[in-house]
Scaffold this active site. Structure first.
Site, PDB file in Angstrom:
ATOM      1  CG  ASN A   1       4.125  -3.065  10.157  1.00  0.00           C
ATOM      2  OD1 ASN A   1       3.335  -4.007  10.131  1.00  0.00           O
ATOM      3  ND2 ASN A   1       4.011  -2.021   9.347  1.00  0.00           N
TER       4      ASN A   1
ATOM      5  CD  GLU B   1      -8.002  -1.423   4.674  1.00  0.00           C
ATOM      6  OE1 GLU B   1      -7.053  -1.206   3.909  1.00  0.00           O
ATOM      7  OE2 GLU B   1      -7.945  -1.189   5.914  1.00  0.00           O
TER       8      GLU B   1
HETATM    9  P1  CMP Z   1       0.429  -2.203   6.329  1.00  0.00           P
HETATM   10  O1  CMP Z   1      -0.071  -0.951   6.973  1.00  0.00           O
HETATM   11  O2  CMP Z   1      -0.188  -3.479   6.793  1.00  0.00           O
HETATM   12  O3  CMP Z   1       0.242  -2.085   4.748  1.00  0.00           O
HETATM   13  C1  CMP Z   1       1.066  -2.767   3.833  1.00  0.00           C
HETATM   14  C2  CMP Z   1       2.230  -3.425   4.502  1.00  0.00           C
HETATM   15  O4  CMP Z   1       3.302  -3.769   3.648  1.00  0.00           O
HETATM   16  C3  CMP Z   1       2.850  -2.467   5.498  1.00  0.00           C
HETATM   17  O5  CMP Z   1       1.989  -2.294   6.595  1.00  0.00           O
HETATM   18  C4  CMP Z   1       4.183  -3.147   5.776  1.00  0.00           C
HETATM   19  O6  CMP Z   1       4.081  -4.108   6.805  1.00  0.00           O
HETATM   20  C5  CMP Z   1       4.475  -3.895   4.463  1.00  0.00           C
HETATM   21  N1  CMP Z   1       5.627  -3.334   3.728  1.00  0.00           N
HETATM   22  C6  CMP Z   1       6.780  -3.987   3.459  1.00  0.00           C
HETATM   23  N2  CMP Z   1       7.617  -3.211   2.781  1.00  0.00           N
HETATM   24  C7  CMP Z   1       6.997  -2.030   2.607  1.00  0.00           C
HETATM   25  C8  CMP Z   1       7.365  -0.809   1.952  1.00  0.00           C
HETATM   26  N3  CMP Z   1       8.553  -0.647   1.357  1.00  0.00           N
HETATM   27  N4  CMP Z   1       6.470   0.215   1.972  1.00  0.00           N
HETATM   28  C9  CMP Z   1       5.261   0.073   2.539  1.00  0.00           C
HETATM   29  N5  CMP Z   1       4.854  -1.064   3.175  1.00  0.00           N
HETATM   30  C10 CMP Z   1       5.716  -2.103   3.206  1.00  0.00           C
END
Ligand code: CMP
Length: 140
Positions: free
Chosen positions: A114, A128
């Site tokens: 993402n 962080e």
């Molecule tokens: P990020 O903001 O980097 O924080 C945790 C990451 O987990 C999130 O972005 C997503 O890329 C990944 N992820 C995958 N599945 C989920 C989910 N079901 N809910 C939240 N984050 C997810």
């Protein structure tokens, strides 16, 4: 509103597709300043510790595998209300739910790929930022 700093990560899907400049332009156009930036390949241990809060979630293993699959760009963004502002610019975690004009709507490939990470609150931003940067590396 206060001037804040937030940790931003341009994820491996963004570096692979050479999108770092386009994404940085979104931050700068929104009034956020990149006060620290480095491109690194995270180790598995670093990715696991950074995302430690998600350790028990079913997506943890895939998340860590993805985050070490290619280079990332670690950044500190600074500006008025930077934490919430960055989250607005990024859009919803799942690009399928992201609003028009957001980074994730325009660039993300999937919920894991993402394109960007941003801190979600002042306490997590402080932790962080300190995880990846020393004070000397933050040049506002
Ligand atoms: P990020 O903001 O980097 O924080 C945790 C990451 O987990 C999130 O972005 C997503 O890329 C990944 N992820 C995958 N599945 C989920 C989910 N079901 N809910 C939240 N984050 C997810």
């Amino acid at each position: 509103m206060a001037v804040e700093r937030t940790l931003s990560i341009l994820k491996p899907d963004a570096t692979r597709r050479n999108l770092t400049g386009k994404i940085n332009a979104r931050f700068e156009e929104a009034g956020l300043r990149i006060v620290a930036q480095k491109r690194v390949l995270l180790s598995q241990a670093q990715a696991e510790e950074f995302y430690g809060v998600h350790r028990e979630r079913p997506f943890f293993k895939d998340l860590v595998a993805f985050m070490i699959s290619g280079p990332v760009v670690l950044q500190v963004l600074e500006g008025e209300n930077a934490i919430a502002r960055n989250r607005e610019i990024m859009g919803a975690t799942n690009p399928a739910n992201a609003a028009e004009g957001t980074i994730r709507k325009d660039f993300a490939e999937s919920i894991d790929a993402n394109s960007v990470h941003g801190s979600d609150a002042p306490e997590t931003a402080a932790v962080e930022i300190a995880y990846f940067f020393s004070g000397l590396e933050l040049v506002g």
